[in-house]
Design a protein around this motif. Sequence first.
Motif, PDB file in Angstrom:
ATOM      1  N   THR A   1      87.925  18.313 -95.520  1.00 18.85           N
ATOM      2  CA  THR A   1      88.653  19.530 -95.844  1.00 18.85           C
ATOM      3  C   THR A   1      88.043  20.164 -97.083  1.00 18.85           C
TER       4      THR A   1
ATOM      5  N   GLU B   1      88.412  23.521 -99.806  1.00 15.77           N
ATOM      6  CA  GLU B   1      89.170  24.666-100.316  1.00 15.77           C
ATOM      7  C   GLU B   1      88.379  25.331-101.430  1.00 15.77           C
ATOM      8  N   VAL B   2      88.324  26.662-101.372  1.00 14.11           N
ATOM      9  CA  VAL B   2      87.732  27.449-102.450  1.00 14.11           C
ATOM     10  C   VAL B   2      88.851  28.310-102.997  1.00 14.11           C
ATOM     11  N   VAL B   3      89.198  28.073-104.262  1.00 16.61           N
ATOM     12  CA  VAL B   3      90.359  28.711-104.877  1.00 16.61           C
ATOM     13  C   VAL B   3      89.930  29.463-106.136  1.00 16.61           C
ATOM     14  N   THR B   4      90.435  30.682-106.287  1.00 17.60           N
ATOM     15  CA  THR B   4      90.248  31.449-107.519  1.00 17.60           C
ATOM     16  C   THR B   4      91.625  31.642-108.137  1.00 17.60           C
TER      17      THR B   4
ATOM     18  N   ARG C   1      93.516  33.917-105.509  1.00 18.82           N
ATOM     19  CA  ARG C   1      93.802  33.596-104.102  1.00 18.82           C
ATOM     20  C   ARG C   1      93.013  32.380-103.625  1.00 18.82           C
ATOM     21  N   VAL C   2      93.379  31.927-102.434  1.00 17.20           N
ATOM     22  CA  VAL C   2      92.606  30.898-101.743  1.00 17.20           C
ATOM     23  C   VAL C   2      91.612  31.651-100.865  1.00 17.20           C
ATOM     24  N   LEU C   3      90.329  31.504-101.167  1.00 18.49           N
ATOM     25  CA  LEU C   3      89.296  32.247-100.453  1.00 18.49           C
ATOM     26  C   LEU C   3      88.906  31.561 -99.150  1.00 18.49           C
TER      27      LEU C   3
ATOM     28  N   SER D   1      89.926  27.811 -96.783  1.00 16.41           N
ATOM     29  CA  SER D   1      90.579  26.524 -96.595  1.00 16.41           C
ATOM     30  C   SER D   1      90.333  26.120 -95.155  1.00 16.41           C
TER      31      SER D   1
ATOM     32  N   LYS E   1      88.000  15.367 -99.213  1.00 15.93           N
ATOM     33  CA  LYS E   1      88.451  16.682 -99.658  1.00 15.93           C
ATOM     34  C   LYS E   1      87.544  17.183-100.781  1.00 15.93           C
TER      35      LYS E   1
ATOM     36  N   THR F   1      87.333  20.434-103.371  1.00 14.57           N
ATOM     37  CA  THR F   1      88.040  21.588-103.919  1.00 14.57           C
ATOM     38  C   THR F   1      87.137  22.281-104.918  1.00 14.57           C
TER      39      THR F   1
ATOM     40  N   LEU G   1      87.287  25.111-107.640  1.00 16.39           N
ATOM     41  CA  LEU G   1      88.130  25.969-108.465  1.00 16.39           C
ATOM     42  C   LEU G   1      87.186  26.929-109.174  1.00 16.39           C
TER      43      LEU G   1
END
Length: 130
Positions: free
Chosen positions: A2, A4-7, A10-12, A14, A72, A74, A76
């Motif tokens: 999994t 996730e790219v998060v700013t 927003r979540v860009l 997932s 996972k 992630t 950030l």
Amino acid sequence: MTVEVVTPERVLFSGEASMVIARGVQGDLGILPNHMPMVTPLKIAPVRIKTEGDKELVMAVSGGFMEVRGDKVTILAETAERPEDIDPSRAKAAKERAEQRLNEKHPDLDLRRAERALQRAITRLQVTNK
């Protein structure tokens, strides 16, 4: 795994991916499933996410951190943009402005800020050319 790219806004992204390629402060990193746990700061550079069927999602990431834990990943990011969110003509103009500032060598120039602006513009142009 999994991803996730998060700013801060927003979540860009997932979703599931087979590989993540990012540029850390000590060089390029290729993350596969079951990678050893780690946290690393990221440079201003494209991030590539290989999804199912050999599709690849590329984003312009402006710094931040990547955490890998089990299956996972992630990211950030301070900022992250998909190619469709980038105006290439605007990015080219920003690159030219940053280069001009760096070439003028004005005594009040914030060199680090100008270099970061140039790298962000170059990264945006790289992502839109993919």
